[in-house]
Motif scaffolding. Structure first.
Motif: not given
Length: 437
Positions: A154-159, A186-196
């Motif tokens: 619910s917070q999005g990957p960066e937050a 895979t848009k959100s998967d890539l965003e998670y990997q970038a944030a992590l």
């Protein structure tokens, strides 16, 4: 639940890292299993082991009085069969978990040889939501020496990555379904990997989504066509540290891959229809050993048995009223649409083959025999070992579904035995669930 893209900036902090483990888990709703006994759990575990699943993720809701008895039964069966388990603390179903109760559960059950340890040392722990309680986990982790990979979608990957000064050792994203009538990306998967960065990413894979439970104010679907096999192909691309299958037994949202047992279907007593009864999803487990070994090793297994699996809805979309179901859900920032265009009136199939050379597909619907084709081939290309996909429209036909793959005139594999396709709906309203055989 689906990811809400609510990205936010985070402070610069130093984060822990994890060695890629390549483990595959299946999400279990413990609140659904209060009637299951040891024999049922041994059956569940043996089926999971046959599918090469590494562990069950036990979703437990705070205040659920059935938790303790269910957990004792599940852990005993897992210990007997050498299987692994770990907790996902659900902070939404019945409210937030008290910090002390979380510590107690991890401490007591984490001592079991059946509890899954990340890198063989730290008890792996997840959540369903609970970002408001993120700061509890500083003490929980210190006290239990746990490896923490929550779902704070619910917070999005960066937050989510920055909550409580980066307390999470990784993140799990529940974003396993597409929006609208297009396939998932895979848009959100890539965003998670970038944030992590170097921290662990746990990727979700799911075969379907449909729910119609007025007691829970739920009645919508997301596109399921080609979702299961498409998502596993994306796993090979993303190469996450962990994969979590959604789910083993969430019948209310129609994305179960485990067996359907009548004693687990009590939530449908007040639903408009029982959209799970006699709606097997066993076919979605058929090629898991292939997918999981390919994910873990980076290559197709050298030896496997050729086969075919199929899935389909049991009535055309316009055969009856849609039941008030929407495509998409505005609670997730989506535009709600009529559901009829989200999933095609078609029989979908996937064939695991050493090669498609000389292979043909036949789909029989009742007395009508239709010729299929492979429209999606493995990443390694046509003529190679892997999973080939395609579909055939209902075409106004009805009856039993039989999908066969032949090579040079000899039948290689057949998928059959599912609920028949009807020209009209079984109930007064549409059942948007699918059968997978």
């Amino acid at each position: 639940m689906k990811l809400l893209l609510a990205l936010a900036a985070t402070a610069s902090v130093v984060f822990p890292s994890v060695q890629a483990a390549k483990e595959v888990f299946a999400h279990v709703i413990v609140g659904n299993v209060r009637a299951l006994d040891n024999a049922d759990w041994e059956d569940n575990i043996k089926l999971a082991q046959e599918a090469k699943i590494d562990a069950f993720v036990l979703n437990i809701a705070a205040q659920d009085e059935s938790n303790e008895a269910s957990l004792q039964t599940i852990f005993q069966a897992a210990e007997n069969l050498g299987f692994k388990l770990f907790f996902s603390f659900d902070y939404k179903a019945q409210g937030a978990w008290p910090k002390e109760a979380v510590i107690d559960h991890i401490t007591r059950f984490g001592a079991s040889p059946a509890y899954f340890k990340a890198d063989g040392e730290k008890p792996l722990v997840s959540t369903f939501e609970g970002p408001e309680n993120a700061r509890d986990w500083t003490e929980i982790k210190t006290t239990t020496n746990s490896f923490f990979v929550p779902d704070w979608s619910s917070q999005g990957p960066e937050a989510a990555a920055g909550l409580a000064d980066g307390v999470a050792d990784g993140l799990f994203s529940f974003d396993a379904w597409p929006t609208g009538d297009t396939n998932i990306t895979t848009k959100s998967d890539l965003e998670y990997q970038a944030a992590l960065g170097e921290r662990a990413y746990m990727m979700a894979v799911s075969p379907w989504f449909y729910t119609n439970l007025p007691d829970f104010n739920k009645n919508w679907l997301w596109r399921g066509d080609e979702l299961w096999d498409t998502r596993w192909t994306q796993v090979m691309e993303i190469q996450p540290d962990f994969v979590e299958i959604l789910t083993w037994n969430d019948y209310g949202e129609s994305h179960y891959i485990g067996p359907v047992r009548e004693k687990e279907l009590g939530l449908f007593q007040t639903a408009p229809i029982n959209y799970v009864d006699n709606m097997s999803h066993d076919g979605w487990r058929k090629f898991l050993p292939f997918y999981i070994e390919q994910y873990k090793t980076g290559a197709a297994p050298a030896k496997f048995e050729e086969g075919v699996a199929a899935y389909y809805r049991t009535a055309p979309a316009l055969a009856c009223e849609n039941g008030g179901t929407t495509g998409n859900n505005e609670d997730f920032g989506e535009v709600e649409e009529a559901p009829e265009g989200f999933n095609e009136d078609a029989v979908f199939y996937a064939a695991l083959l050493t090669s498609d050379e000389g292979a043909t597909v036949t789909v029989r619907i009742g007395e009508t025999e239709l010729t299929g084709a492979f429209t999606t081939v493995p990443a390694s290309g046509a003529g190679t070992a892997g999973i080939y996909q395609g579909s055939v429209p209902f075409g106004g036909n009805s009856g039993d579904i039989v999908v066969s793959v032949s090579r040079d005139g000899q039948v290689v594999a057949t998928a059959e035995g599912g609920k028949p396709l009807g020209a009209t709906c079984e109930f007064d309203i549409q059942n948007w669930n699918a059968v997978a055989v």
